[in-house]
Design a protein around this motif. Structure first.
Motif, mmCIF file in Angstrom:
data_model
loop_
_atom_site.group_PDB
_atom_site.id
_atom_site.type_symbol
_atom_site.label_atom_id
_atom_site.label_comp_id
_atom_site.label_asym_id
_atom_site.label_seq_id
_atom_site.Cartn_x
_atom_site.Cartn_y
_atom_site.Cartn_z
ATOM 1 N N ALA A 273 7.582 4.345 0.660
ATOM 2 C CA ALA A 273 7.432 5.768 -0.341
ATOM 3 C C ALA A 273 8.741 6.481 -0.697
ATOM 4 N N ILE A 274 9.641 6.348 0.374
ATOM 5 C CA ILE A 274 11.234 6.940 0.132
ATOM 6 C C ILE A 274 11.606 6.265 -1.028
ATOM 7 N N SER B 286 3.951 12.855 5.063
ATOM 8 C CA SER B 286 5.098 12.974 6.073
ATOM 9 C C SER B 286 5.551 14.516 5.810
ATOM 10 N N TYR B 287 6.010 15.173 6.909
ATOM 11 C CA TYR B 287 6.712 16.174 6.890
ATOM 12 C C TYR B 287 7.903 16.166 8.076
ATOM 13 N N ILE B 288 8.171 15.107 8.365
ATOM 14 C CA ILE B 288 9.325 14.849 9.311
ATOM 15 C C ILE B 288 10.375 13.880 8.754
ATOM 16 N N ALA B 289 10.100 12.633 8.558
ATOM 17 C CA ALA B 289 10.657 11.651 8.071
ATOM 18 C C ALA B 289 11.291 11.713 6.541
ATOM 19 N N VAL B 290 10.400 11.909 5.750
ATOM 20 C CA VAL B 290 10.691 12.053 4.514
ATOM 21 C C VAL B 290 11.600 13.122 4.026
ATOM 22 N N PRO B 291 11.369 14.361 4.612
ATOM 23 C CA PRO B 291 12.116 15.416 4.290
ATOM 24 C C PRO B 291 13.544 15.298 4.803
ATOM 25 N N SER C 247 4.016 8.275 2.133
ATOM 26 C CA SER C 247 4.723 8.081 3.556
ATOM 27 C C SER C 247 3.613 8.457 4.548
ATOM 28 N N VAL C 248 4.016 8.628 5.833
ATOM 29 C CA VAL C 248 2.755 8.983 6.699
ATOM 30 C C VAL C 248 3.323 10.109 7.748
ATOM 31 N N PHE D 254 0.866 -1.429 0.178
ATOM 32 C CA PHE D 254 0.074 -0.046 0.034
ATOM 33 C C PHE D 254 0.889 1.290 0.041
ATOM 34 N N GLY D 255 1.881 1.265 0.802
ATOM 35 C CA GLY D 255 2.857 2.282 0.895
ATOM 36 C C GLY D 255 3.567 2.741 -0.348
#
Length: 307
Positions: free
Chosen positions: A134-135, A261-266, A99-100, A67-68
């Motif tokens: 997602a990354i 996501s706005y923490i892990a992916v950035p 991502s989430v 799903f991701g």
């Protein structure tokens, strides 16, 4: 269903910022609140995992990983072909939306618990699993076949960024030390909602501070940042139905599908994809999608799935 009292702190922070009276939160405190939420969610999921680990959970986990990986593949052509963004920016934004958001998940947990809605207690495992695919897909979409040139560096960014590392580590600690977690949970359990309220206060301020950038990036990105969560939520709810999850579990998987996501992916893409416009991705995920989910999306998913 009215506005959840915890989510109200997000609105409070946003209004204060817009009125020109921002509530100043020390950077160190904000970082501490983030660490607390990641560890608290991971520990709770690890404790549950020690009780519910099974072959069925393995299959559910594999489906969640798939799903991701699918979500950014849906977002990418919308951003590239319809929105006219560059290939790299389209891939970057798509990775954020595949991502989430741990904070969005935390709000959904708080809303479910406030309304006495049961859910599968091992959901923290799914949160951790959804951070990584997602990354990987986003980097592949941006680089194509060249993504494998520095596999060691990319693997480090995907698996060892702060969000993923803290979640997985806390899940393992909760799982392996389930019999001793009573020493920790008075802190990580009892204080969870209060810490989340403080975190959302700062999130409201940060989201409102980027209003000007929303206008700069135009109506397409604003529309995408609302449309994509609805697509993700619908697919998440459909997957939850296939997996036989409870109503609470369905709300959580819909919320995870809708979040960005706005923490892990950035953190991961800042080094792996430096040419991407990170401001575009963070503005969309933090200033549009996050408020939409907190104020509209989660109550909407709850209402629709409770019919």
């Amino acid at each position: 269903m009215g506005l959840d009292i915890v989510a109200a702190f997000f609105l409070f922070g946003a209004v204060a910022q817009l009125l020109g009276a921002p509530i100043k939160m020390p950077k160190g405190l904000y970082q501490s609140l983030t660490l607390f939420l990641l560890i608290a969610i991971g520990l709770k999921g690890g404790i549950a995992l020690s009780k519910y680990a099974s072959l069925s959970l393995l299959w559910q986990s594999m489906a969640v990983v798939a799903f991701g990986a699918i979500l950014p593949l849906i977002a990418f052509p919308i951003l590239w072909k319809i929105g006219g963004l560059s290939r790299v920016d389209s891939a970057s934004v798509a990775a954020h939306y595949g991502s989430v958001s741990v904070a969005t998940f935390a709000v959904a947990l708080a809303v479910l618990e406030a309304n006495d809605v049961a859910y599968e207690p091992y959901f923290a495992l799914f949160v951790a699993l959804l951070e990584v695919p997602a990354i990987a897909v986003g980097l592949f979409l941006a680089r194509g076949a060249g993504v494998g040139k520095d596999l060691k560096k990319l693997s480090h960014e995907m698996f060892l960024n702060q969000g993923v590392l803290l979640l997985i580590g806390s899940i393992l600690i909760g799982w392996l030390g389930a019999g001793q977690t009573s020493k920790l949970m008075p802190f990580f359990g009892t204080l969870f909602h209060g810490v989340l309220a403080l975190f959302l206060l700062e999130m409201g301020r940060q989201a409102a501070s980027r209003i000007g950038l929303i206008l700069k990036f135009g109506s397409f990105i604003a529309s995408f940042a609302v449309l994509m969560p609805l697509i993700g939520a619908a697919l998440g709810a459909a997957l939850a139905s296939v997996l036989g999850l409870s109503i609470g579990g369905t709300v959580l998987l819909a919320t995870l599908g809708a979040s960005a996501s706005y923490i892990a992916v950035p953190a991961a893409l800042a080094n792996a994809l430096p040419e991407a416009n990170q401001s575009l991705s963070i503005t969309a995920s933090l200033s549009i999608t996050f408020p939409f989910n907190v104020l509209v999306g989660i109550p909407l998913y709850m209402a629709l799935l409770s019919l």
